[in-house]
Write an enzyme that holds these catalytic residues in place. Sequence first.
Site, PDB file in Angstrom:
ATOM      1  N   ARG A  71       4.014   3.527   9.285  1.00 28.02           N
ATOM      2  CA  ARG A  71       3.198   3.552   8.024  1.00 28.02           C
ATOM      3  C   ARG A  71       2.712   4.777   7.732  1.00 28.02           C
ATOM      4  O   ARG A  71       1.839   5.470   8.344  1.00 28.02           O
ATOM      5  CB  ARG A  71       1.847   2.763   8.540  1.00 28.02           C
ATOM      6  N   ARG A  94      14.647   2.064   6.364  1.00 27.01           N
ATOM      7  CA  ARG A  94      13.337   2.488   6.864  1.00 27.01           C
ATOM      8  C   ARG A  94      13.155   2.165   8.301  1.00 27.01           C
ATOM      9  O   ARG A  94      12.290   2.661   8.950  1.00 27.01           O
ATOM     10  CB  ARG A  94      12.178   2.840   5.909  1.00 27.01           C
ATOM     11  N   HIS A 164       9.038   7.434  -0.738  1.00 24.05           N
ATOM     12  CA  HIS A 164       7.888   6.896  -0.800  1.00 24.05           C
ATOM     13  C   HIS A 164       6.738   7.667   0.054  1.00 24.05           C
ATOM     14  O   HIS A 164       5.700   7.224   0.802  1.00 24.05           O
ATOM     15  CB  HIS A 164       7.616   5.343  -0.098  1.00 24.05           C
ATOM     16  N   ASP A 208      -1.537   0.536  -8.155  1.00 21.97           N
ATOM     17  CA  ASP A 208      -0.112   0.198  -7.663  1.00 21.97           C
ATOM     18  C   ASP A 208       0.409   0.128  -8.987  1.00 21.97           C
ATOM     19  O   ASP A 208       0.791  -0.640  -9.679  1.00 21.97           O
ATOM     20  CB  ASP A 208      -0.216  -0.909  -6.827  1.00 21.97           C
ATOM     21  N   GLU A 267       5.212   8.565  -5.625  1.00 21.73           N
ATOM     22  CA  GLU A 267       6.582   8.372  -4.864  1.00 21.73           C
ATOM     23  C   GLU A 267       7.897   8.614  -5.962  1.00 21.73           C
ATOM     24  O   GLU A 267       7.447   8.360  -7.148  1.00 21.73           O
ATOM     25  CB  GLU A 267       6.491   6.842  -4.815  1.00 21.73           C
TER      26      GLU A 267
HETATM   27  O1  TA6 Z   1       4.795   1.756  -3.747  1.00 21.56           O
HETATM   28  C1  TA6 Z   1       4.007   0.802  -3.927  1.00 21.56           C
HETATM   29  C2  TA6 Z   1       4.249  -0.420  -3.006  1.00 21.56           C
HETATM   30  O2  TA6 Z   1       5.379  -0.907  -3.431  1.00 21.56           O
HETATM   31  C3  TA6 Z   1       2.884  -1.078  -2.953  1.00 21.56           C
HETATM   32  O3  TA6 Z   1       3.186  -2.175  -3.909  1.00 21.56           O
HETATM   33  C4  TA6 Z   1       2.710  -1.262  -1.414  1.00 21.56           C
HETATM   34  O4  TA6 Z   1       3.227  -2.575  -1.208  1.00 21.56           O
HETATM   35  C5  TA6 Z   1       3.347  -0.303  -0.800  1.00 21.56           C
HETATM   36  O5  TA6 Z   1       4.545   0.047  -1.686  1.00 21.56           O
HETATM   37  C6  TA6 Z   1       3.652  -0.347   0.566  1.00 21.56           C
HETATM   38  O6  TA6 Z   1       4.387  -1.151   0.974  1.00 21.56           O
HETATM   39  P1  TA6 Z   1       4.934  -1.539   2.298  1.00 21.56           P
HETATM   40  O7  TA6 Z   1       6.028  -2.609   2.410  1.00 21.56           O
HETATM   41  O8  TA6 Z   1       5.202  -0.168   3.100  1.00 21.56           O
HETATM   42  O9  TA6 Z   1       3.622  -2.171   2.959  1.00 21.56           O
END
Ligand code: TA6
Length: 293
Positions: A71, A94, A164, A208, A267
């Site tokens: 994370r 990932r 990301h 988002d 991102e």
């Molecule tokens: O890039 C934004 C996003 O797609 C959000 O919708 C949120 O879910 C974030 O990514 C994190 O995603 P993850 O799968 O790492 O919890």
Amino acid sequence: MNSDLRARELPGVATFADGPGGLTVLDLHAAGAEARIFLHGAQLTHWQPPRHEPVIFTSAHSLYQEGKAIRGGVPVCFPWFGPRDGQPAHGFVRNKGWDVESVRQREDGSVRVTLVTKSDPATHARWPHDFIARLSYTVADTLTMELEVENTSASRFEFSEALHTYFIVGDAREATVTGLDGTKYRDFPDRSKLTLQSGPIHFTEEVDRVYVDTKATCVLHDPVIGRRIVVEKSDSDTTTVWNPWIAKSAALADFGDDEWQRMVCIETVNAENSISLDPGNRHCMTARISVQK
Ligand code: TA6
């Protein structure tokens, strides 16, 4: 630590170690900058250029486990961006181990690391195509990230992708993002309609947004730390901006309830416009991060 990795070390510049959860990390020191990359997900979790505080955010609550995403840092999303029924969100690279293809210091003192992952029976079970993905990091007073995808199968395939990136901010409520004024975006959860961005992005609730048809450079303005983080890109036509705010933060098990205050994601993406790649061809998307006072 296996001898192959030891052989790739550069004394004082690139060192492998056992990191959290026993995951292998590569610690880099070059041109006054420092960085940390996990072989798991080829995920950079730390970058600090000379004369600046750390730039990349990683959650204090992140998991460090095989098969799980870290994370924070720079999760690599491929071969899809976002949710997909019955599949892991943001693809599968990932969540898996990558190999080290090269580690070398350049004449300008920067260090360039290339990591690689390929299709295998496990990836085929999720996505029936042969590919090689390479991620190159060039670490110095700027951070350059290049995600190259090669189609090693006999037929054309389509994919979407993202770097990301999670950035540290002093206080998300005081931060703003410029560079997307006049650009259309799809909001969450209703990605069906397009909205026009007017002026800078402010954070007053969960944000988002998937900004479409944009090659623009973004700037993250942080008056609390007193810096601007500049995010340039090439061969990317989509930009996503994310801050989970209060409720989503509380819902994420691997994220602290108040950590939304200290991060913003900008991102570098190809999603709205997925990439179509013929056999033998390669596509490379690049993000370049720099910091200004
Ligand atoms: O890039 C934004 C996003 O797609 C959000 O919708 C949120 O879910 C974030 O990514 C994190 O995603 P993850 O799968 O790492 O919890």
